[in-house]
Design an enzyme around this catalytic site. Structure first.
Site, PDB file in Angstrom:
ATOM      1  N   HIS A 111      56.506  24.179  76.719  1.00  0.00           N
ATOM      2  CA  HIS A 111      56.856  23.423  75.526  1.00  0.00           C
ATOM      3  C   HIS A 111      55.603  23.287  74.667  1.00  0.00           C
ATOM      4  O   HIS A 111      54.479  23.466  75.154  1.00  0.00           O
ATOM      5  CB  HIS A 111      57.350  22.030  75.909  1.00  0.00           C
ATOM      6  CG  HIS A 111      58.711  22.022  76.544  1.00  0.00           C
ATOM      7  ND1 HIS A 111      59.811  22.595  75.958  1.00  0.00           N
ATOM      8  CD2 HIS A 111      59.150  21.478  77.717  1.00  0.00           C
ATOM      9  CE1 HIS A 111      60.878  22.412  76.738  1.00  0.00           C
ATOM     10  NE2 HIS A 111      60.504  21.740  77.808  1.00  0.00           N
TER      11      HIS A 111
ATOM     12  N   CYS B  18      57.272  26.067  71.246  1.00  0.00           N
ATOM     13  CA  CYS B  18      57.578  25.574  69.911  1.00  0.00           C
ATOM     14  C   CYS B  18      56.302  25.081  69.244  1.00  0.00           C
ATOM     15  O   CYS B  18      55.341  24.691  69.901  1.00  0.00           O
ATOM     16  CB  CYS B  18      58.589  24.425  69.992  1.00  0.00           C
ATOM     17  SG  CYS B  18      60.272  24.990  70.299  1.00  0.00           S
TER      18      CYS B  18
END
Length: 541
Positions: free
Chosen positions: A364, A407
């Site tokens: 992430h 991301c």
């Protein structure tokens, strides 16, 4: 002696045959359609059979193997040219006189290489009434061949092809336009050669009369799809398209000014030799290098499980092992553990014999940072700075490649089968950002020292997408393009351009969610991975 030379020549052909994969053979067959009867090509299943026919027709022999070199050049298997004593530059120099493949065939092949799988599926659907009813999955080259057999496509009939591209891939129309302009230009030149001298003199432009002169090839310059890497640190955002795909750029913009009255014909790419080939990174040492993979799947606190990431890690391991690197994978590492591993590798003596470092991080992330499994952020720049020349001298002047799948921003909407590599929004409480709003996005940066490359899955501020079974768009595209283009002798920046193109064409099932990767680099030379002897993992049983 002649017999020995003949055996040696056939042995070279046999070695080339062994190095060519199924797709390569299909490409060679397609390019040979204008000088080998189609009825014979249809039953050929190997390059060896094609070579045998060319020898039997005296198109190829040991004294003049150029046609083989041309075919290898066309399919971009440049590393095999040396088997016949050719370099890429020598092939380019000889193509105008010795080239066998027609311009028309070259154009179709170039078009086929730009077709994505989605483009091909759409094309087959639109043309279903013209295709065999019982039909296996076909490639783009097979589709073009069927259209030619049904007289729906030919050198003088490109209408259906243009309509098809208009509907499914308008950006490819410039390839057809470029071919048509070149054809008209060649026709004009031929007519000038055969016209009486008085006519030829009359057609020479002077002053305002030059407006009526035909536009010759090269009057409009179309940039290639390769990226323009001019500065020491370059960041690329957005898909790369040819100049001709821009509807606002028209031919008349180049006419009517004194400096453009009757532009001289530019030498095309095949008829000119390279002015100066850039130097290459040394990639032939005793050890190709190490590939470190950090695969974070299970997280603490508010961060969700990254289902599908294992597929990415496995694919990366297969591809980089195929490229000759030693692969070390670390699963589910906290921020502290990740930094500890990086510090260990920073001081490792293994880099002394290594050609390069590759580091892949699957996690992430937020703007310019990635998460450890403890939900703590690490700046990407800090990760890379472990391997600067000052902190890791054994890697000085050697290429250091970092690929980050994470991301780089926030978005609340998710698709059914696509999950953003960021927060698990279903479990994000109202006070999740109680410490205050996120700072304004900053461009991910890399150390200012030379020889770094950073491949980001997405541009800053945006989500990147991951299929819960098939892995992420970016990593899967990267692995696919490496397997396809390394055997063709492409450098890493050209490969990443193709990755950009691939990912930018993808979308969720509703066609609403898109993604654009972003490479940045301080490389000072071209990085070309040596072509492995084994077939790519995708072709292995």
């Amino acid at each position: 002696m002649d017999e020995v030379d003949s055996i040696e020549f056939r042995l070279q052909l046999l070695m080339v045959d062994e190095d060519l994969g199924k797709e390569d053979v299909e490409a060679v067959k397609f390019l040979c359609q204008d000088f080998i009867p189609f009825s014979k090509l249809e039953v050929m299943t190997s390059a060896r059979e094609i070579f045998q026919f060319l020898i039997s027709q005296d198109i190829v022999n040991r004294e003049e193997p150029f046609v083989i070199a041309e075919l290898l050049y066309r399919i971009r298997r440049l590393s095999l040219l040396q088997k016949f004593g050719y370099t890429k530059e020598e092939v380019l120099e000889n193509l105008p006189l010795k080239g066998k493949v027609l311009e028309y065939r070259q154009m179709l092949y170039e078009l086929s290489e730009e077709f994505t799988e989605d483009d091909l599926r759409c094309a087959v659907f639109l043309l279903r009434s013209h295709l065999p009813k019982v039909q296996p999955k076909m490639s783009c080259l097979q589709l073009l061949t069927v259209l030619e057999k049904k007289d729906l496509l030919s050198e003088t009939n490109l209408q259906m092809l243009k309509e098809l591209c208009t509907k499914i891939a308008p950006n490819l129309l410039n390839i057809i336009s470029k071919y048509e302009q070149k054809k008209v230009s060649t026709s004009v030149q031929e007519s000038e050669k055969t016209a009486p001298s008085s006519v030829r003199e009359f057609r020479k432009p002077s002053g305002s009369d030059s407006l009526s002169a035909p536009i010759k090839e090269g009057a409009i310059k179309y940039p290639t799809k390769s990226l323009d890497f001019c500065s020491s640190l370059t960041v690329h955002v957005g898909n790369t398209h040819s100049f001709g795909s821009n509807p606002d750029v028209k031919a008349e913009n180049f006419i009517g000014h004194p400096e453009h009255n009757f532009p001289c014909r530019e030498q095309d790419e095949e008829s000119k030799t390279a002015l100066e080939m850039p130097s290459l990174y040394k990639m032939d040492g005793p050890c190709r290098g190490r590939c470190l993979i950090f695969n974070n799947i299970n997280f603490k606190e508010h961060l969700g499980k990254r289902m599908g990431s294992q597929k990415d890690a496995e694919e990366l391991e297969r591809v980089f092992k195929w490229l000759g690197l030693e692969v070390i994978t670390y699963d589910d590492q906290s921020s502290v553990e990740m930094l500890q591993h990086l510090q260990k590798w920073q001081s490792s003596e293994n880099w002394k014999e290594s050609d390069c470092l590759v580091c892949c991080i699957l996690s992430h992330g937020e703007s310019g940072k990635i998460y450890g499994t403890d939900a703590r952020l690490i700046p990407i720049r800090d990760i890379m700075s472990h391997f600067t020349a000052k902190r890791c001298p054994l890697l000085a002047t050697k290429p250091k490649l970092f690929f980050i799948q994470a991301c780089q921003g926030e978005k609340t909407q998710k698709a059914v089968y696509l999950e953003p590599d960021a927060y698990d929004w279903d479990h994000l409480g109202a006070d999740a950002q109680s410490a205050g709003p996120l700072s304004s996005p900053q461009m991910p940066s890399i150390p200012e020292e030379a020889d770094f490359l950073l491949g980001m899955a997405t541009v800053d501020g945006y989500l990147s997408f991951r299929h819960i079974q098939e892995g992420t768009w970016y990593i899967q595209a990267l692995c696919t393009k490496l397997q396809l283009l390394v055997p063709r002798g492409e450098d890493i920046l050209s490969i990443l351009t193709q990755v950009n193109d691939d990912v930018s064409r993808r979308a969720d099932s509703q066609g609403l969610k898109k993604q654009m990767p972003q490479p940045a680099y301080t490389l000072t030379k071209k990085l070309v991975f040596p072509v492995p002897r084994d077939p790519p993992p995708s072709q292995q049983p």
